[in-house]
Design a protein around this motif. Sequence first.
Motif, PDB file in Angstrom:
ATOM      1  N   UNK A  85       0.805  -1.214   0.000  1.00  0.00           N
ATOM      2  CA  UNK A  85       0.000   0.000   0.000  1.00  0.00           C
ATOM      3  C   UNK A  85       0.838   1.263   0.000  1.00  0.00           C
ATOM      4  N   UNK A  86       1.878   1.259  -0.807  1.00  0.00           N
ATOM      5  CA  UNK A  86       2.809   2.386  -0.796  1.00  0.00           C
ATOM      6  C   UNK A  86       2.143   3.681  -1.235  1.00  0.00           C
ATOM      7  N   UNK A  87       2.601   4.776  -0.628  1.00  0.00           N
ATOM      8  CA  UNK A  87       2.050   6.114  -0.877  1.00  0.00           C
ATOM      9  C   UNK A  87       3.170   7.030  -1.323  1.00  0.00           C
ATOM     10  N   UNK A  88       2.849   8.112  -2.030  1.00  0.00           N
ATOM     11  CA  UNK A  88       3.905   9.065  -2.401  1.00  0.00           C
ATOM     12  C   UNK A  88       4.701   9.551  -1.200  1.00  0.00           C
ATOM     13  N   UNK A  89       4.075   9.651  -0.056  1.00  0.00           N
ATOM     14  CA  UNK A  89       4.761  10.075   1.161  1.00  0.00           C
ATOM     15  C   UNK A  89       5.793   9.086   1.670  1.00  0.00           C
ATOM     16  N   UNK A  90       5.800   7.886   1.110  1.00  0.00           N
ATOM     17  CA  UNK A  90       6.815   6.892   1.481  1.00  0.00           C
ATOM     18  C   UNK A  90       8.101   7.075   0.684  1.00  0.00           C
ATOM     19  N   UNK A  91       8.096   7.988  -0.270  1.00  0.00           N
ATOM     20  CA  UNK A  91       9.283   8.231  -1.081  1.00  0.00           C
ATOM     21  C   UNK A  91      10.434   8.723  -0.216  1.00  0.00           C
ATOM     22  N   UNK A  92      11.544   8.024  -0.268  1.00  0.00           N
ATOM     23  CA  UNK A  92      12.698   8.350   0.571  1.00  0.00           C
ATOM     24  C   UNK A  92      13.844   7.404   0.246  1.00  0.00           C
ATOM     25  N   UNK A  93      14.992   7.712   0.796  1.00  0.00           N
ATOM     26  CA  UNK A  93      16.087   6.747   0.812  1.00  0.00           C
ATOM     27  C   UNK A  93      15.912   5.916   2.082  1.00  0.00           C
ATOM     28  N   UNK A  94      15.912   4.609   1.933  1.00  0.00           N
ATOM     29  CA  UNK A  94      15.720   3.705   3.060  1.00  0.00           C
ATOM     30  C   UNK A  94      17.072   3.117   3.467  1.00  0.00           C
ATOM     31  N   UNK A  95      17.356   3.229   4.754  1.00  0.00           N
ATOM     32  CA  UNK A  95      18.626   2.782   5.298  1.00  0.00           C
ATOM     33  C   UNK A  95      18.427   1.610   6.248  1.00  0.00           C
ATOM     34  N   UNK A  96      19.261   0.622   6.089  1.00  0.00           N
ATOM     35  CA  UNK A  96      19.327  -0.489   7.034  1.00  0.00           C
ATOM     36  C   UNK A  96      20.264  -0.092   8.166  1.00  0.00           C
ATOM     37  N   UNK A  97      19.954  -0.513   9.380  1.00  0.00           N
ATOM     38  CA  UNK A  97      20.783  -0.186  10.526  1.00  0.00           C
ATOM     39  C   UNK A  97      20.943  -1.411  11.420  1.00  0.00           C
ATOM     40  N   UNK A 111      25.755   0.884  13.174  1.00  0.00           N
ATOM     41  CA  UNK A 111      26.148   0.688  11.776  1.00  0.00           C
ATOM     42  C   UNK A 111      24.984   1.046  10.852  1.00  0.00           C
ATOM     43  N   UNK A 112      25.344   1.617   9.706  1.00  0.00           N
ATOM     44  CA  UNK A 112      24.363   2.008   8.699  1.00  0.00           C
ATOM     45  C   UNK A 112      24.765   1.480   7.339  1.00  0.00           C
ATOM     46  N   UNK A 113      23.769   1.142   6.532  1.00  0.00           N
ATOM     47  CA  UNK A 113      24.026   0.825   5.151  1.00  0.00           C
ATOM     48  C   UNK A 113      24.084   2.090   4.319  1.00  0.00           C
ATOM     49  N   UNK A 114      24.308   1.918   3.021  1.00  0.00           N
ATOM     50  CA  UNK A 114      24.435   3.060   2.119  1.00  0.00           C
ATOM     51  C   UNK A 114      23.077   3.608   1.705  1.00  0.00           C
ATOM     52  N   UNK A 115      22.034   2.821   1.848  1.00  0.00           N
ATOM     53  CA  UNK A 115      20.698   3.279   1.502  1.00  0.00           C
ATOM     54  C   UNK A 115      20.245   2.796   0.135  1.00  0.00           C
ATOM     55  N   UNK A 116      18.925   2.682  -0.016  1.00  0.00           N
ATOM     56  CA  UNK A 116      18.325   2.318  -1.288  1.00  0.00           C
ATOM     57  C   UNK A 116      17.126   3.232  -1.521  1.00  0.00           C
ATOM     58  N   UNK A 117      17.009   3.743  -2.731  1.00  0.00           N
ATOM     59  CA  UNK A 117      15.967   4.721  -3.050  1.00  0.00           C
ATOM     60  C   UNK A 117      14.638   4.024  -3.311  1.00  0.00           C
ATOM     61  N   UNK A 118      13.605   4.550  -2.675  1.00  0.00           N
ATOM     62  CA  UNK A 118      12.229   4.125  -2.956  1.00  0.00           C
ATOM     63  C   UNK A 118      11.463   5.349  -3.425  1.00  0.00           C
ATOM     64  N   UNK A 119      10.887   5.248  -4.609  1.00  0.00           N
ATOM     65  CA  UNK A 119      10.109   6.340  -5.167  1.00  0.00           C
ATOM     66  C   UNK A 119       8.717   5.830  -5.489  1.00  0.00           C
ATOM     67  N   UNK A 120       7.707   6.500  -4.947  1.00  0.00           N
ATOM     68  CA  UNK A 120       6.321   6.109  -5.164  1.00  0.00           C
ATOM     69  C   UNK A 120       5.634   7.206  -5.961  1.00  0.00           C
ATOM     70  N   UNK A 121       5.139   6.846  -7.128  1.00  0.00           N
ATOM     71  CA  UNK A 121       4.501   7.843  -7.988  1.00  0.00           C
ATOM     72  C   UNK A 121       2.990   7.599  -8.041  1.00  0.00           C
ATOM     73  N   UNK A 122       2.290   8.671  -8.379  1.00  0.00           N
ATOM     74  CA  UNK A 122       0.833   8.577  -8.466  1.00  0.00           C
ATOM     75  C   UNK A 122       0.444   7.889  -9.767  1.00  0.00           C
TER      76      UNK A 122
END
Length: 122
Positions: A85-97, A111-122
Amino acid sequence: QVQLVESGGGLVQAGGSLRLSCAASGDTFSNNLMGWFRQAPGKEREFVAVIHGNGQPTWYADSVRGRSTISRDKAKNTVSLQMNGLRPGDTAIYYCAAKVTHWSTKIGAGFWGQGTQVTVCI
């Protein structure tokens, strides 16, 4: 040397689903907390979900509770985040920790990962 490598991000339409995975190496983290955080453009990094290294318990941000599930595979030493149920407001870089110490009024992790981009479009 500890490494956290995220995968699974991408572009998805609103209402869709994504599964993020984080492969950990250098430590089993069995007795530590692992989690996912995100950072949207112009905003501070925020808590999404946290899980104990043994798989329970779990904690979720109000914004994702009921739409997301965090899980832990000890054999593969991975932590995953299934997001529905992803929403545009979920758009962000997601980091594992890993070795998460704080996730409410402030956030912190060893510890942090480098991140992965999640983009939710309408």
